[in-house]
Enzyme design. Structure first.
Site, PDB file in Angstrom:
ATOM      1  N   LEU A  77       0.826  -1.197   0.000  1.00  0.00           N
ATOM      2  CA  LEU A  77       0.000   0.000   0.000  1.00  0.00           C
ATOM      3  C   LEU A  77       0.867   1.255   0.000  1.00  0.00           C
ATOM      4  O   LEU A  77       2.034   1.226   0.399  1.00  0.00           O
ATOM      5  CB  LEU A  77      -0.930   0.007   1.222  1.00  0.00           C
ATOM      6  CG  LEU A  77      -1.931  -1.152   1.289  1.00  0.00           C
ATOM      7  CD1 LEU A  77      -2.738  -1.090   2.574  1.00  0.00           C
ATOM      8  CD2 LEU A  77      -2.843  -1.137   0.074  1.00  0.00           C
ATOM      9  N   CYS A  78       0.282   2.355  -0.442  1.00  0.00           N
ATOM     10  CA  CYS A  78       0.927   3.665  -0.507  1.00  0.00           C
ATOM     11  C   CYS A  78       1.603   3.974   0.827  1.00  0.00           C
ATOM     12  O   CYS A  78       0.996   3.746   1.873  1.00  0.00           O
ATOM     13  CB  CYS A  78      -0.139   4.708  -0.833  1.00  0.00           C
ATOM     14  SG  CYS A  78       0.463   6.391  -0.872  1.00  0.00           S
ATOM     15  N   PRO A  79       2.820   4.442   0.797  1.00  0.00           N
ATOM     16  CA  PRO A  79       3.662   4.861  -0.339  1.00  0.00           C
ATOM     17  C   PRO A  79       4.657   3.790  -0.781  1.00  0.00           C
ATOM     18  O   PRO A  79       5.564   4.075  -1.554  1.00  0.00           O
ATOM     19  CB  PRO A  79       4.416   6.058   0.232  1.00  0.00           C
ATOM     20  CG  PRO A  79       4.689   5.639   1.650  1.00  0.00           C
ATOM     21  CD  PRO A  79       3.421   4.879   2.068  1.00  0.00           C
ATOM     22  N   ASP A  91      -2.294  -1.330  -5.636  1.00  0.00           N
ATOM     23  CA  ASP A  91      -2.840  -0.282  -4.779  1.00  0.00           C
ATOM     24  C   ASP A  91      -3.469   0.780  -5.680  1.00  0.00           C
ATOM     25  O   ASP A  91      -2.792   1.332  -6.549  1.00  0.00           O
ATOM     26  CB  ASP A  91      -1.722   0.336  -3.936  1.00  0.00           C
ATOM     27  CG  ASP A  91      -2.202   1.469  -3.042  1.00  0.00           C
ATOM     28  OD1 ASP A  91      -3.430   1.666  -2.917  1.00  0.00           O
ATOM     29  OD2 ASP A  91      -1.343   2.166  -2.467  1.00  0.00           O
TER      30      ASP A  91
END
Length: 73
Positions: free
Chosen positions: A15-17, A42
């Site tokens: 997931l981000c980042p 994502d």
């Protein structure tokens, strides 16, 4: 991996980042002009990857649902 891709970076499930951070790290040792495919599922990657390219001077070449192609500056 197709012949015109120099490196494939697997960030599926991250997931981000993290997808962009992994992409940035793996691109460091590549020569200018190298083409990289990032695999990321994502949804935020569709915003993050083009933004990363714009900020770093790389060329964002396009995306599918889970694959992003970048050419190193």
């Amino acid at each position: 991996m197709s012949d015109d891709i120099d490196l494939e970076v697997d960030a599926l499930g991250l997931l981000c980042p993290l997808p962009v951070l992994r992409l940035r790290k793996r691109m460091m040792d590549l020569p200018s002009g190298a083409r990289v495919r990032l695999l990321a599922d994502d949804p935020a990657a569709h915003v993050d990857v083009p933004h990363f390219c714009a900020e770093a001077g790389h060329t964002f070449e396009g995306a599918t649902d889970t694959a992003f192609t970048v050419r190193k500056a």
